[in-house]
Design an enzyme around this catalytic site. Structure first.
Site, PDB file in Angstrom:
ATOM      1  N   GLU A  52       1.082  -1.094  -0.085  1.00 28.08           N
ATOM      2  CA  GLU A  52      -0.154  -0.054  -0.095  1.00 28.08           C
ATOM      3  C   GLU A  52       0.901   1.247  -0.155  1.00 28.08           C
ATOM      4  O   GLU A  52       0.454   2.166  -0.506  1.00 28.08           O
ATOM      5  CB  GLU A  52      -0.943  -0.155   1.103  1.00 28.08           C
ATOM      6  CG  GLU A  52      -2.095   1.021   1.243  1.00 28.08           C
ATOM      7  CD  GLU A  52      -3.279   0.622   2.205  1.00 28.08           C
ATOM      8  OE1 GLU A  52      -3.424  -0.402   2.363  1.00 28.08           O
ATOM      9  OE2 GLU A  52      -3.837   1.699   2.411  1.00 28.08           O
ATOM     10  N   GLU A  98       2.257   1.636  -3.307  1.00 29.77           N
ATOM     11  CA  GLU A  98       1.147   2.266  -4.262  1.00 29.77           C
ATOM     12  C   GLU A  98       0.913   3.724  -4.037  1.00 29.77           C
ATOM     13  O   GLU A  98       0.728   4.586  -5.213  1.00 29.77           O
ATOM     14  CB  GLU A  98      -0.170   1.558  -4.016  1.00 29.77           C
ATOM     15  CG  GLU A  98      -1.393   1.847  -4.777  1.00 29.77           C
ATOM     16  CD  GLU A  98      -2.714   1.055  -4.308  1.00 29.77           C
ATOM     17  OE1 GLU A  98      -2.267   0.599  -3.205  1.00 29.77           O
ATOM     18  OE2 GLU A  98      -3.718   1.047  -5.127  1.00 29.77           O
ATOM     19  N   CYS A 148      -8.796  -1.792   3.994  1.00 30.98           N
ATOM     20  CA  CYS A 148      -8.664  -3.198   4.813  1.00 30.98           C
ATOM     21  C   CYS A 148     -10.081  -3.174   5.526  1.00 30.98           C
ATOM     22  O   CYS A 148     -10.082  -4.166   6.202  1.00 30.98           O
ATOM     23  CB  CYS A 148      -7.498  -3.059   5.564  1.00 30.98           C
ATOM     24  SG  CYS A 148      -7.383  -1.617   6.469  1.00 30.98           S
ATOM     25  N   SER A 200      -7.323   2.076  -2.083  1.00 27.31           N
ATOM     26  CA  SER A 200      -6.046   1.208  -2.529  1.00 27.31           C
ATOM     27  C   SER A 200      -6.473  -0.096  -2.916  1.00 27.31           C
ATOM     28  O   SER A 200      -7.404  -0.551  -2.636  1.00 27.31           O
ATOM     29  CB  SER A 200      -5.074   1.057  -1.243  1.00 27.31           C
ATOM     30  OG  SER A 200      -4.388  -0.213  -1.509  1.00 27.31           O
ATOM     31  N   LYS A 235     -16.119  -8.850   7.968  1.00 28.06           N
ATOM     32  CA  LYS A 235     -15.218  -9.876   7.182  1.00 28.06           C
ATOM     33  C   LYS A 235     -15.739 -11.038   6.614  1.00 28.06           C
ATOM     34  O   LYS A 235     -15.289 -11.727   5.951  1.00 28.06           O
ATOM     35  CB  LYS A 235     -14.003  -9.904   8.229  1.00 28.06           C
ATOM     36  CG  LYS A 235     -12.981  -9.002   8.569  1.00 28.06           C
ATOM     37  CD  LYS A 235     -12.068  -8.696   7.724  1.00 28.06           C
ATOM     38  CE  LYS A 235     -11.388  -7.470   7.960  1.00 28.06           C
ATOM     39  NZ  LYS A 235     -10.293  -7.119   6.586  1.00 28.06           N
ATOM     40  N   GLU A 250     -16.904 -10.129   3.384  1.00 27.31           N
ATOM     41  CA  GLU A 250     -15.765  -9.774   2.481  1.00 27.31           C
ATOM     42  C   GLU A 250     -15.384 -11.323   2.139  1.00 27.31           C
ATOM     43  O   GLU A 250     -14.846 -11.652   0.752  1.00 27.31           O
ATOM     44  CB  GLU A 250     -14.512  -9.238   3.309  1.00 27.31           C
ATOM     45  CG  GLU A 250     -13.394  -8.860   2.444  1.00 27.31           C
ATOM     46  CD  GLU A 250     -12.236  -8.208   3.387  1.00 27.31           C
ATOM     47  OE1 GLU A 250     -11.722  -8.797   4.502  1.00 27.31           O
ATOM     48  OE2 GLU A 250     -11.638  -7.163   2.689  1.00 27.31           O
ATOM     49  N   GLU A 275     -14.890 -11.764  -5.985  1.00 21.23           N
ATOM     50  CA  GLU A 275     -13.332 -11.553  -6.350  1.00 21.23           C
ATOM     51  C   GLU A 275     -12.403 -12.666  -5.729  1.00 21.23           C
ATOM     52  O   GLU A 275     -11.417 -12.688  -5.972  1.00 21.23           O
ATOM     53  CB  GLU A 275     -12.859  -9.980  -5.974  1.00 21.23           C
ATOM     54  CG  GLU A 275     -13.763  -8.882  -6.490  1.00 21.23           C
ATOM     55  CD  GLU A 275     -14.849  -8.687  -5.640  1.00 21.23           C
ATOM     56  OE1 GLU A 275     -15.741  -9.644  -5.452  1.00 21.23           O
ATOM     57  OE2 GLU A 275     -14.942  -7.468  -4.995  1.00 21.23           O
ATOM     58  N   CYS A 304     -11.127  -1.654  14.601  1.00 18.60           N
ATOM     59  CA  CYS A 304     -11.475  -2.895  14.891  1.00 18.60           C
ATOM     60  C   CYS A 304     -11.716  -3.216  16.441  1.00 18.60           C
ATOM     61  O   CYS A 304     -12.092  -4.097  16.852  1.00 18.60           O
ATOM     62  CB  CYS A 304     -10.411  -3.685  14.265  1.00 18.60           C
ATOM     63  SG  CYS A 304     -10.149  -3.197  12.427  1.00 18.60           S
TER      64      CYS A 304
HETATM   65  S1  SF4 Z   1     -13.932  -4.441  13.007  1.00 13.81           S
HETATM   66 FE1  SF4 Z   1     -14.901  -2.540  12.034  1.00 13.81          FE
HETATM   67  S2  SF4 Z   1     -13.561  -1.192  11.409  1.00 13.81           S
HETATM   68 FE2  SF4 Z   1     -12.392  -3.255  11.634  1.00 13.81          FE
HETATM   69  S3  SF4 Z   1     -12.591  -4.033   9.649  1.00 13.81           S
HETATM   70 FE3  SF4 Z   1     -14.154  -4.833  10.631  1.00 13.81          FE
HETATM   71  S4  SF4 Z   1     -15.952  -3.215  10.076  1.00 13.81           S
HETATM   72 FE4  SF4 Z   1     -13.895  -2.320   9.633  1.00 13.81          FE
END
Ligand code: SF4
Ligand code: SF4
Ligand code: SF4
Ligand code: FES
Ligand code: FES
Length: 678
Positions: A280, A283, A300, A320, A359, A362, A367, A504
């Site tokens: 990153e 970049e 992220c 990014s 996550k 995600e 992808e 997080c």
């Molecule tokens: S815990 Fe919250 S800030 Fe951390 S990646 Fe997940 S959604 Fe984003």
């Protein structure tokens, strides 16, 4: 108010020092008044009535919405108040699905805790729970309306803190419910999966979606090699489940617990966070040199990425192209472990342990799925890992600490501070400063990136150039920053955004907390981790350097692009994708279409839509008017915009909408009369 002003709470004088409501003063008197709908970071709603207190001369008042005044005499535990509290909780329990032993929130549910605290041993009212279907459409959150106490906390956090507004109150009176916008399933609305609603929900009505059963299944499958990666923020929170203080680091016990459960390898996501810093930062340097897609946004946090894709598609190229550390780990570990062990990619199962519900979403993005095999197979939260450790009967606090497996278990402090808001910016600065100046720095900390404010601006001078950075947490704050960038009011080179307030450490997958002090202690714990580690800059991680030499080749090169980078796309919906909210069954319908795009949302479209629906209901126009919502009429500066029949109304208010509906109704009536005369 004067310096010496005070009021009396349960016979004790309490000084008034700028508190906004009686509740704050009662807490100052060390009295823990029950509340469901009060949170200092949200607007006051005053619906649950649990915080009622007696004020001499005023009678019973809600403490959360009553401003203090000098010499008030407040009683918090009169016989009437105690009886009323019990009745409120009993009524809530009577309306509640009574499946407490199997509920995910069982040990942290505030309704259960309150029933225990108030000594409620029986419910004198008939069970009224309605058995409404559970919505498990979202990859991140399960919504069980049967457990909702209508406190509205989720509605306010989603709209006021995250500026998303994916859930709202619907219907009226006894039928009132909290549902995703337009009555759709949660995965069909604009939810970004941040899970903050589930974090704040006092009951089991909103909970992170569990993948524990699937993980046990692969652990018991002898053909699978099961690999764990642990995110930075997990290490300072997991101990809370086992009675440890927030912020205490438990990496050693966590590694031991995972091996005891049956994981074959235990790695650290901080390793790929180090890798993210290198990719990153390079970049960023390239973009600065080419003056292209500045500011660079971090990528992220998957909730933030979805927020940009859905509300600000004009900025997707500013994100990014680096995958998040979780996804870098998945792609890389499968590739390398497959080559090392001869196992097929589908037999290597990557399980992430994350503080995060987004996550989960995600990992399922197309992808990151190749030939039907996901790079990351399962994502469990800190809470879910806690449940697995409990189920396995491990005495977590007493476990002998173990270390992570190499090479993906070795990290520098730069990879660990990703757990805090400001951590990515600081880690990038630790790299970029040395790269641009060509000099090794003695100190490694950039404390200006740290702090509690949701928006922090940093100016820094490097190799003769001024750089401007912003670190942001909370999506409502991110929206403010994006709007300023769009209007030219602000300019930045680099912007870090974390969807969860504080980053997080405050993620929705962490052990449940409502007091911000818990998050602050975790934040401190992360910085202590950094200080305790031997290395602090990603470029000093010897295993990362070895990885480039033996496997990846050049930074940002072909192999790195294939495994460590990705692209994003617009998810913006446009006007022709209308969603019906109420439809008339009358012969001739008046069509009302409300724009729900970003511009209009910011200018109050959500409230306007609600007011229009109430107006239609109270004026009994339900059989004549159909209401739908659309995304962006491309008149964003003039919002909120609605269409009534063919007429477009800019800067719309309820009055303007009501008038336009009435005019349209007259027109339809007129047409009808003419038709019947012909
Ligand atoms: S815990 Fe919250 S800030 Fe951390 S990646 Fe997940 S959604 Fe984003
Ligand atoms: S997960 Fe986040 S965006 Fe989705 S409804 Fe909850 S608070 Fe709103
Ligand atoms: S879902 Fe939870 S937070 Fe939302 S209103 Fe119901 S009980 Fe409150
Ligand atoms: S906390 Fe005051 S009414 Fe709910
Ligand atoms: S958001 Fe674009 S017109 Fe409403």
């Amino acid at each position: 108010m004067n310096e010496n002003d005070f009021l009396i709470v349960d016979n004790k004088e309490i000084p008034i020092e700028g508190e906004q409501n009686l509740l704050e003063l009662i807490r100052k008197a060390k009295i823990d008044l029950p509340t469901f709908c009060y949170h200092s970071e949200l607007s006051v709603y005053g619906a649950c009535r649990l915080c009622m207190v007696y004020v001499e001369g005023m009678g019973l008042v809600p403490a959360c919405s009553t401003p203090p005044s000098p010499s008030m005499n407040v009683k918090t535990n009169t016989e009437d108040i105690r009886k009323m509290r019990k009745i409120i909780v009993e009524l809530l329990l009577a309306n509640h699905s009574q499946s407490c032993p199997t509920c995910q929130k069982s040990t942290t549910c505030q309704l259960q805790a309150l029933a225990r605290r108030l000594g409620i041993t029986e419910i004198r009212f008939k069970n009224q729970s309605k058995n409404i279907p559970v919505d498990d459409s979202s990859p991140s959150i399960v919504r069980d309306p049967n457990k909702c106490v209508l406190c509205g906390d989720c509605v306010r956090i989603c709209s006021e803190v995250q500026s998303v507004g994916a859930i709202d109150f619907a219907h009226r009176g006894a039928n009132t419910m909290v549902i995703p916008s337009f009555g759709k399933d949660l995965d069909k609305v604009e939810c970004v999966n941040c899970g903050q609603c589930a974090r704040i929900c006092p009951t089991g009505a909103l909970t992170p979606k569990s993948e524990v059963d699937e993980v046990w299944k692969v652990i018991h499958d002898p053909n699978k090699m099961v690999v764990a990666q642990i995110a930075p923020a997990v290490r300072v929170a997991l101990g809370e489940i086992f009675g440890m203080e927030p912020g205490v680091t438990t990496t050693g016990q966590t590694a031991a617990a995972l091996r005891a459960i049956g994981f074959n390898r235990v790695f650290d996501t901080s390793f790929t966070a180090d890798l993210t810093v290198i990719e990153e930062s390079n970049e960023f340097i390239k973009r600065i040199q080419k003056n292209e897609f500045i500011p660079q946004f971090t990528s992220c946090c998957p909730a933030w990425v979805k927020f940009v894709e859905q509300y600000y598609p004009e900025f997707v190229h500013n994100l990014s192209s680096c995958r998040s550390p979780q996804q870098m780990f998945g792609a890389l570990s499968k590739e390398i472990l497959a080559a090392q062990t001869g196992k097929k990619r589908e037999d290597i199962v990557v399980v992430s342990i994350m503080p995060c519900t987004a996550k989960k979403f995600e990992a399922k993005r197309p992808e990151f799925i190749h030939d039907g095999v996901r790079d990351v197979d399962h994502v469990i939260t800190t809470q879910e890992l806690g449940r697995m450790i409990e189920e396995a009967g491990l005495n977590f606090r007493e476990l002998d600490p173990e270390s992570f497996n190499l090479p993906f278990g070795f990290k520098t402090g730069a990879g660990v501070i990703f757990g805090n808001s400001g951590g990515v910016s600081e880690a990038v600065l630790r790299y970029v400063t040395e790269k641009l100046t060509g000099e090794k720095r003695e100190s490694y900390e950039f404390t200006s990136t740290r702090g509690e404010n949701g928006i922090r601006e940093i100016k820094i001078s490097l190799a003769g150039k001024e750089f401007s950075l912003a670190t942001v947490s909370g999506l409502g704050n991110a929206r403010q920053v994006l709007e300023k960038i769009k209007s030219g009011q602000a300019f930045y080179d680099f912007v870090e955004v974390m969807a969860c307030p504080g980053g997080c450490v405050g993620g929705a997958g962490q052990p449940v907390f409502t007091n911000p002090v818990v998050r602050q202690k975790r934040t401190k714990g992360i910085y202590e981790n950094d200080r305790m580690l031997e290395l602090h800059k990603s470029q000093d991680n010897p295993y990362i350097n070895e990885l480039y030499t033996s496997f990846l080749g050049e930074v940002g090169g072909h192999k790195a692009h294939e495994l460590l980078h990705t692209g994003y796309k617009s998810r913006k919906r446009i006007a022709d994708e209308g969603m019906s909210l109420s439809s008339s069954d009358g012969e001739q319908t008046i069509e009302v279409n409300v724009c729900f795009g970003t511009g209009c949302f910011l200018k109050g479209a959500q409230k306007l839509l609600r007011d229009i629906l109430v107006h239609i209901d109270t004026e009994q126009l339900g059989d004549k008017v159909s209401v739908s919502a659309s995304f962006c009429f491309e008149m964003c500066e003039k919002g909120p915009v609605i269409r009534v029949g063919d007429k477009v109304i800019e800067g719309c208010t309820l009055e303007k909408a009501a008038l336009a509906i009435e005019e349209e109704r007259q027109k339809v009536l007129g047409d009808k009369t003419v038709n019947s005369m012909q």
